[in-house]
Structure formats: structure tokens, C-alpha cells
Design a protein around this motif. Structure first.
Motif, PDB file in Angstrom:
ATOM      1  N   LYS A  26       0.457 -11.622   6.360  1.00 15.65           N
ATOM      2  CA  LYS A  26       0.534 -11.045   5.032  1.00 15.65           C
ATOM      3  C   LYS A  26      -0.316  -9.790   4.948  1.00 15.65           C
ATOM      4  O   LYS A  26      -1.269  -9.604   5.715  1.00 15.65           O
ATOM      5  CB  LYS A  26       0.084 -12.053   3.971  1.00 15.65           C
ATOM      6  N   LEU A  27       0.030  -8.955   4.003  1.00 17.50           N
ATOM      7  CA  LEU A  27      -0.719  -7.729   3.725  1.00 17.50           C
ATOM      8  C   LEU A  27      -1.566  -7.927   2.473  1.00 17.50           C
ATOM      9  O   LEU A  27      -1.168  -8.634   1.548  1.00 17.50           O
ATOM     10  CB  LEU A  27       0.238  -6.553   3.514  1.00 17.50           C
ATOM     11  N   TYR A  28      -2.714  -7.276   2.447  1.00 19.19           N
ATOM     12  CA  TYR A  28      -3.575  -7.269   1.273  1.00 19.19           C
ATOM     13  C   TYR A  28      -3.524  -5.863   0.681  1.00 19.19           C
ATOM     14  O   TYR A  28      -3.737  -4.879   1.383  1.00 19.19           O
ATOM     15  CB  TYR A  28      -5.015  -7.631   1.640  1.00 19.19           C
ATOM     16  N   CYS A  29      -3.253  -5.774  -0.617  1.00 25.22           N
ATOM     17  CA  CYS A  29      -3.169  -4.471  -1.279  1.00 25.22           C
ATOM     18  C   CYS A  29      -4.151  -4.433  -2.450  1.00 25.22           C
ATOM     19  O   CYS A  29      -4.173  -5.362  -3.273  1.00 25.22           O
ATOM     20  CB  CYS A  29      -1.748  -4.205  -1.779  1.00 25.22           C
ATOM     21  N   TRP A  30      -4.944  -3.377  -2.537  1.00 28.56           N
ATOM     22  CA  TRP A  30      -5.925  -3.237  -3.604  1.00 28.56           C
ATOM     23  C   TRP A  30      -6.100  -1.755  -3.932  1.00 28.56           C
ATOM     24  O   TRP A  30      -5.649  -0.887  -3.188  1.00 28.56           O
ATOM     25  CB  TRP A  30      -7.255  -3.864  -3.197  1.00 28.56           C
ATOM     26  N   ASN A  31      -6.736  -1.481  -5.069  1.00 28.30           N
ATOM     27  CA  ASN A  31      -7.006  -0.109  -5.498  1.00 28.30           C
ATOM     28  C   ASN A  31      -8.436   0.264  -5.150  1.00 28.30           C
ATOM     29  O   ASN A  31      -9.370  -0.504  -5.406  1.00 28.30           O
ATOM     30  CB  ASN A  31      -6.775   0.047  -7.001  1.00 28.30           C
ATOM     31  N   GLN A  32      -8.585   1.420  -4.582  1.00 28.72           N
ATOM     32  CA  GLN A  32      -9.916   1.909  -4.219  1.00 28.72           C
ATOM     33  C   GLN A  32      -9.986   3.403  -4.473  1.00 28.72           C
ATOM     34  O   GLN A  32      -9.196   4.176  -3.924  1.00 28.72           O
ATOM     35  CB  GLN A  32     -10.204   1.602  -2.735  1.00 28.72           C
ATOM     36  N   ASP A  33     -10.909   3.793  -5.346  1.00 31.28           N
ATOM     37  CA  ASP A  33     -11.090   5.207  -5.702  1.00 31.28           C
ATOM     38  C   ASP A  33      -9.780   5.832  -6.183  1.00 31.28           C
ATOM     39  O   ASP A  33      -9.430   6.964  -5.831  1.00 31.28           O
ATOM     40  CB  ASP A  33     -11.633   6.004  -4.509  1.00 31.28           C
ATOM     41  N   GLY A  34      -9.024   5.069  -6.983  1.00 29.98           N
ATOM     42  CA  GLY A  34      -7.791   5.581  -7.550  1.00 29.98           C
ATOM     43  C   GLY A  34      -6.592   5.555  -6.616  1.00 29.98           C
ATOM     44  O   GLY A  34      -5.523   6.030  -6.982  1.00 29.98           O
ATOM     45  N   ALA A  57       6.934 -10.735   6.351  1.00 29.73           N
ATOM     46  CA  ALA A  57       8.310 -11.070   6.713  1.00 29.73           C
ATOM     47  C   ALA A  57       9.296 -10.712   5.614  1.00 29.73           C
ATOM     48  O   ALA A  57      10.357 -10.141   5.867  1.00 29.73           O
ATOM     49  CB  ALA A  57       8.410 -12.555   7.048  1.00 29.73           C
ATOM     50  N   SER A  58       8.943 -11.055   4.367  1.00 29.92           N
ATOM     51  CA  SER A  58       9.889 -10.854   3.269  1.00 29.92           C
ATOM     52  C   SER A  58       9.605  -9.634   2.414  1.00 29.92           C
ATOM     53  O   SER A  58      10.474  -9.151   1.696  1.00 29.92           O
ATOM     54  CB  SER A  58       9.894 -12.093   2.359  1.00 29.92           C
ATOM     55  N   GLY A  59       8.372  -9.135   2.472  1.00 25.85           N
ATOM     56  CA  GLY A  59       8.002  -8.017   1.616  1.00 25.85           C
ATOM     57  C   GLY A  59       7.748  -8.420   0.176  1.00 25.85           C
ATOM     58  O   GLY A  59       7.527  -7.568  -0.686  1.00 25.85           O
ATOM     59  N   LEU A  60       7.759  -9.727  -0.091  1.00 30.23           N
ATOM     60  CA  LEU A  60       7.542 -10.217  -1.448  1.00 30.23           C
ATOM     61  C   LEU A  60       6.084 -10.579  -1.665  1.00 30.23           C
ATOM     62  O   LEU A  60       5.379 -10.976  -0.737  1.00 30.23           O
ATOM     63  CB  LEU A  60       8.432 -11.446  -1.710  1.00 30.23           C
TER      64      LEU A  60
END
Length: 226
Positions: A26-34, A57-60
Motif C-alpha cells: 500500500k501507499l501512504y499519502c499525506w500533505n507536507q508544506d502544501g 494493486a487496486s489503486g483504491l
């Protein structure tokens, strides 16, 4: 027999194949400095940040983690819980007093003990608010002094420092309002205790209590958190 033996030989092969199936990445996505950042591992600075978890795998999106609370937010949360406990205790005391005024209490001393927990809760809340105000004021003074040194040195006040000053000031104002609210509750509690005692005395004597003695005392509203 040959078929049965062949089946036994297949068991370890199937188990080995299952062990080789890779775990779902899985990927982890977060906001950093905008900016939005995604990676397959979290760096130390992003561990406490709010983030989404996305299946490779699914992108979901498969999950979401809220950011960790700051010490100030945890303190505000505890303060809010103390307020709820105080209000719940007040409602419970009123209910018990109305339902069992005569049957539960042999004398006024027993009736006063019912209010003791509420008095303690409110007084402890006042002490906590005063402590928080002192701590926040000292921290704010330190931040303002640092900002003043930047300005006197001809340097721009960092955005983070300016934001910390605004947040600390807002927290100070909130806790000051909270203290005043608790103090109003404490004063109203004294009125409520006296009114309840008057009602109790009237009931014990077989007389109808005065309307003024049974009127609900104002509780003093708690300001909403901005």
C-alpha cells in the motif's frame, strides 16, 4: 493408495506456495508544506500526520489515519471531558433530589453530602483552568519575546512562530472564558444548594415549598471551543 500418497505430497507444496504470496502493498499519502506526497513507507516526520492508505494493486483507498493530537489539543479534550462530567453530575443530583427528597435523607447534613461531589468537581475545574491560564500566559510571553527579538534584529518573524502565537493566544482566551464559566457554576451551585435546603425544610414541615425556593439556579454556560 497411490492417489492418497500423491495427495500428501501436494500438501507441503501448496503450503509453500501460499507462503510465497506477497503481502498486499500500500501507499501512504499525506500533505507536507502544501504538497501531497505519496510513498510506500512513512518517514519519521509523517508518522503523526493525517494520511490516506491506498492499495497498490487496486489503486483504491483502504484506510485513513487522523493526525496525532497536539499536547494543547489533548488538554482541551480533557477539559471538555471534565465539563461533561460536571454537567452529568449536576443532572444526576437534581434527579436524585427530586425523586427521593424525603425518603433518602434523614437530615440536612445527609442532603448536603449529595452536593459535595459537585462542589469538588467544579472547584477542581476552576483550579485546572487557573493552572492552564498561568502556563499558557508564560508560554505566550516567551513566544512574543522571541518574535520581538526577530523584529528588533531586522529579521522576519517566521510563519510557524506567528502561527504558534495566534494559537496560544486563542487557547489563553478560551481558558479564561472557561474559568469564568466554572466560577459562575460555583456561585450558582451555592444558590441551588440553599434553594434545595429550603425546599427540603418545607417538605419536612409539611408545607408547600415557595416558588422562589424551587426555581432552578442558572448554571452558567460554558463557551464553545473555537
Amino acid at each position: 493408495m497411490a492417489s492418497w500418497a500423491a495427495g500428501l505430497l501436494l500438501v507441503p507444496l501448496v503450503a509453500a506456495a501460499q507462503q510465497k504470496v506477497p503481502a498486499a502493498k500500500k501507499l501512504y499519502c499525506w500533505n507536507q508544506d502544501g504538497q501531497r506526497i505519496c510513498a510506500d513507507a512513512l518517514p519519521p516526520e509523517a508518522v503523526t500526520a493525517e494520511r490516506e492508505e491506498i492499495s497498490v494493486a487496486s489503486g483504491l483507498r483502504t484506510g485513513q489515519v487522523q493526525r496525532a493530537l497536539t499536547p494543547e489539543e489533548r488538554a482541551a479534550q480533557a477539559e471538555e471531558e471534565a465539563r461533561r462530567r460536571t454537567e452529568a453530575a449536576a443532572e444526576e443530583t437534581r434527579r436524585r433530589t427530586d425523586q427521593a427528597m424525603l425518603t433518602s435523607f434523614q437530615n440536612e447534613d445527609e442532603l448536603r453530602r449529595v452536593f459535595a461531589e459537585r462542589v469538588t468537581l467544579v472547584e477542581n475545574s476552576i483550579k485546572t483552568a487557573r493552572y492552564n491560564i498561568t502556563s499558557l500566559r508564560e508560554g505566550l510571553v516567551t513566544l512574543l519575546r522571541t518574535a520581538g527579538e526577530h523584529e528588533l534584529g531586522g529579521r522576519k518573524v517566521p510563519d510557524k512562530l506567528a502561527g504558534d502565537i495566534r494559537e496560544r493566544h486563542a487557547q489563553l482566551l478560551y481558558n479564561q472564558a472557561l474559568q469564568r464559566s466554572f466560577e459562575r457554576q460555583r456561585a450558582a451551585l451555592d444558590v441551588e444548594i440553599e434553594q434545595t435546603l429550603q425546599r427540603y425544610r418545607a417538605l419536612k414541615s409539611g408545607q408547600a415549598p415557595d416558588a422562589g425556593a424551587t426555581a432552578a439556579a442558572p448554571a452558567g454556560g460554558v463557551p464553545p471551543r473555537q
